[in-house]
Design an enzyme around this catalytic site. Structure first.
Site, PDB file in Angstrom:
ATOM      1  N   ARG A 160      11.829  -6.697   5.242  1.00  0.00           N
ATOM      2  CA  ARG A 160      11.566  -5.497   5.182  1.00  0.00           C
ATOM      3  C   ARG A 160      12.719  -4.655   5.695  1.00  0.00           C
ATOM      4  O   ARG A 160      12.719  -4.757   7.004  1.00  0.00           O
ATOM      5  CB  ARG A 160      10.399  -4.953   5.300  1.00  0.00           C
ATOM      6  CG  ARG A 160       9.702  -3.954   4.957  1.00  0.00           C
ATOM      7  CD  ARG A 160       8.243  -3.458   4.628  1.00  0.00           C
ATOM      8  NE  ARG A 160       7.809  -3.346   6.067  1.00  0.00           N
ATOM      9  CZ  ARG A 160       6.274  -2.964   5.958  1.00  0.00           C
ATOM     10  NH1 ARG A 160       5.728  -2.784   4.759  1.00  0.00           N
ATOM     11  NH2 ARG A 160       5.701  -3.066   7.230  1.00  0.00           N
ATOM     12  N   ARG A 211      11.604  -2.300  11.260  1.00  0.00           N
ATOM     13  CA  ARG A 211      10.624  -2.273  12.177  1.00  0.00           C
ATOM     14  C   ARG A 211      10.234  -3.123  13.162  1.00  0.00           C
ATOM     15  O   ARG A 211      10.238  -4.441  12.874  1.00  0.00           O
ATOM     16  CB  ARG A 211       9.363  -1.855  11.189  1.00  0.00           C
ATOM     17  CG  ARG A 211       8.971  -0.400  10.731  1.00  0.00           C
ATOM     18  CD  ARG A 211       7.755  -0.596   9.856  1.00  0.00           C
ATOM     19  NE  ARG A 211       6.537  -1.082  10.533  1.00  0.00           N
ATOM     20  CZ  ARG A 211       5.449  -0.891   9.749  1.00  0.00           C
ATOM     21  NH1 ARG A 211       5.572  -0.395   8.773  1.00  0.00           N
ATOM     22  NH2 ARG A 211       4.469  -1.378  10.064  1.00  0.00           N
ATOM     23  N   ARG A 247      -9.776   0.570   9.125  1.00  0.00           N
ATOM     24  CA  ARG A 247      -9.258  -1.077   9.518  1.00  0.00           C
ATOM     25  C   ARG A 247     -10.408  -1.720  10.199  1.00  0.00           C
ATOM     26  O   ARG A 247     -10.063  -2.751  10.630  1.00  0.00           O
ATOM     27  CB  ARG A 247      -7.911  -0.833  10.350  1.00  0.00           C
ATOM     28  CG  ARG A 247      -6.696  -1.208   9.522  1.00  0.00           C
ATOM     29  CD  ARG A 247      -5.610  -0.959  10.465  1.00  0.00           C
ATOM     30  NE  ARG A 247      -4.176  -1.467  10.209  1.00  0.00           N
ATOM     31  CZ  ARG A 247      -3.135  -0.948   9.533  1.00  0.00           C
ATOM     32  NH1 ARG A 247      -3.413   0.150   9.271  1.00  0.00           N
ATOM     33  NH2 ARG A 247      -2.122  -1.865   9.515  1.00  0.00           N
ATOM     34  N   ARG A 298      -0.484  -9.758  13.229  1.00  0.00           N
ATOM     35  CA  ARG A 298      -0.976  -8.418  12.392  1.00  0.00           C
ATOM     36  C   ARG A 298      -1.945  -9.254  11.270  1.00  0.00           C
ATOM     37  O   ARG A 298      -2.950  -8.432  11.007  1.00  0.00           O
ATOM     38  CB  ARG A 298       0.225  -7.614  11.833  1.00  0.00           C
ATOM     39  CG  ARG A 298       0.747  -6.596  12.849  1.00  0.00           C
ATOM     40  CD  ARG A 298       2.153  -6.062  12.367  1.00  0.00           C
ATOM     41  NE  ARG A 298       2.289  -5.287  11.449  1.00  0.00           N
ATOM     42  CZ  ARG A 298       3.090  -4.883  10.603  1.00  0.00           C
ATOM     43  NH1 ARG A 298       4.289  -5.472  10.574  1.00  0.00           N
ATOM     44  NH2 ARG A 298       2.774  -4.128   9.638  1.00  0.00           N
ATOM     45  N   LYS A 316       0.837  -1.193   0.017  1.00  0.00           N
ATOM     46  CA  LYS A 316      -0.042  -0.121   0.008  1.00  0.00           C
ATOM     47  C   LYS A 316       0.866   1.447  -0.142  1.00  0.00           C
ATOM     48  O   LYS A 316       0.847   2.066  -0.746  1.00  0.00           O
ATOM     49  CB  LYS A 316      -0.838   0.101   1.166  1.00  0.00           C
ATOM     50  CG  LYS A 316      -1.968  -1.096   1.273  1.00  0.00           C
ATOM     51  CD  LYS A 316      -3.132  -0.880   2.443  1.00  0.00           C
ATOM     52  CE  LYS A 316      -2.293  -0.958   3.881  1.00  0.00           C
ATOM     53  NZ  LYS A 316      -1.766  -2.271   4.091  1.00  0.00           N
TER      54      LYS A 316
HETATM   55  P1  AMP Z   1       0.791  -0.035   9.089  1.00  0.00           P
HETATM   56  O1  AMP Z   1       2.095   1.118   8.875  1.00  0.00           O
HETATM   57  O2  AMP Z   1      -0.517   0.790   8.559  1.00  0.00           O
HETATM   58  O3  AMP Z   1       0.822  -1.449   9.201  1.00  0.00           O
HETATM   59  O4  AMP Z   1       0.274   0.436  10.932  1.00  0.00           O
HETATM   60  C1  AMP Z   1       1.325  -0.077  11.944  1.00  0.00           C
HETATM   61  C2  AMP Z   1       0.396  -0.222  13.106  1.00  0.00           C
HETATM   62  O5  AMP Z   1      -0.093   0.726  13.535  1.00  0.00           O
HETATM   63  C3  AMP Z   1      -0.458  -1.219  13.109  1.00  0.00           C
HETATM   64  O6  AMP Z   1      -0.187  -2.616  13.315  1.00  0.00           O
HETATM   65  C4  AMP Z   1      -1.413  -0.883  14.378  1.00  0.00           C
HETATM   66  O7  AMP Z   1      -1.028  -1.000  15.657  1.00  0.00           O
HETATM   67  C5  AMP Z   1      -1.443   0.909  14.101  1.00  0.00           C
HETATM   68  N1  AMP Z   1      -2.439   1.396  13.250  1.00  0.00           N
HETATM   69  C6  AMP Z   1      -2.336   1.941  12.015  1.00  0.00           C
HETATM   70  N2  AMP Z   1      -3.278   2.455  11.263  1.00  0.00           N
HETATM   71  C7  AMP Z   1      -4.363   1.846  12.459  1.00  0.00           C
HETATM   72  C8  AMP Z   1      -5.741   1.915  12.298  1.00  0.00           C
HETATM   73  N3  AMP Z   1      -6.396   2.264  11.293  1.00  0.00           N
HETATM   74  N4  AMP Z   1      -6.590   1.446  13.359  1.00  0.00           N
HETATM   75  C9  AMP Z   1      -5.804   1.052  14.476  1.00  0.00           C
HETATM   76  N5  AMP Z   1      -4.670   0.870  14.348  1.00  0.00           N
HETATM   77  C10 AMP Z   1      -3.598   1.426  13.477  1.00  0.00           C
END
Ligand code: AMP
Length: 214
Positions: free
Chosen positions: A127, A160, A88, A171, A13
């Site tokens: 990554r 990360r 989400r 996740r 994404k």
């Molecule tokens: P991402 O970089 O989008 O994979 O997000 C990393 C982490 O941030 C996720 O595993 C969640 O812990 C938190 N996070 C990001 N976006 C959301 C969301 N829309 N709702 C809840 N937690 C989020």
């Protein structure tokens, strides 16, 4: 254009969002990036979010909904935007619909990027990103010339914290349980387009362009 990029962690994404910004000039809004910045800066938001993120769990809905409401009101979103990593959950999607409705907007397209789980684990465990400039690498698929060093600026590469295999599995389960239902949610609203997330970045970008320009 008002666009949502939907897909499991590792679907690409963020990479595709960067190309869409270059093509359409609309801002990318990534709740993950906003939360990571808050953690780095040690703000109240960051302190709340950190333990959830480390465990691969979702940050509570009211917290992320508040972030998005504020961000969508910024002037640079008036001509369109792209959401990456939000919504989400169904509650987040409902809240987004309410906020946009109050602003007189609709979501134009929801692009679901589909990638099988085992490929996602491979992508995420390898990554790496540069601490200094943020450039992304993959130890197997896109390695730097010198291991651990950024080709562009010489900065140190890091993994990360939530890209460790155990957290990745958590996740992916959270995605299947809480986020995947949004595919049916947006299909019912007739805005969903699914694209195959396997192939080169250019191929996948071409499929996304085909979906948004249809
Ligand atoms: P991402 O970089 O989008 O994979 O997000 C990393 C982490 O941030 C996720 O595993 C969640 O812990 C938190 N996070 C990001 N976006 C959301 C969301 N829309 N709702 C809840 N937690 C989020």
């Amino acid at each position: 254009m008002r666009l949502i990029l939907l897909g499991p962690p590792g679907a690409g994404k963020g990479t595709q969002a960067q190309r869409l910004i270059d093509r359409f000039g609309i801002p990318q809004i990534s709740t993950g990036d906003i939360l990571r910045a808050a953690v780095r800066e040690g703000t109240e938001l960051g302190k709340t979010a950190q333990s959830y993120m480390q465990a691969g769990k979702l940050v509570p809905d009211p917290v992320v909904i508040g972030i998005i409401e504020e961000r969508l009101r910024a002037a640079d979103c008036a001509g369109g935007f792209m959401l990456d990593g939000f919504p989400r959950t169904v509650a987040q999607a409902d809240a987004l619909g309410d906020v946009l409705g109050r602003m007189g907007f609709d979501v134009d397209h929801v692009i679901s990027i589909d990638v099988p789980n085992e490929e996602l684990v491979l992508r995420l465990t390898g990554r790496r990103a540069c601490k200094a400039c943020g450039s992304g690498y993959h130890v197997q698929f896109d390695p730097p010339q010198v291991a651990g060093k950024c080709d562009r600026c010489g900065g140190e590469l890091f993994q990360r914290e939530d890209d460790q295999e155990e957290t990745i599995r958590a996740r992916l389960k959270v995605y299947a349980d809480q986020t995947a239902p949004l595919i049916a949610y947006y299909r019912t609203a007739s805005v969903l387009r699914s694209v195959n997330g396997l192939g080169t970045m250019e191929e996948i970008f071409g499929r996304i362009l085909g979906a948004v320009q249809d």
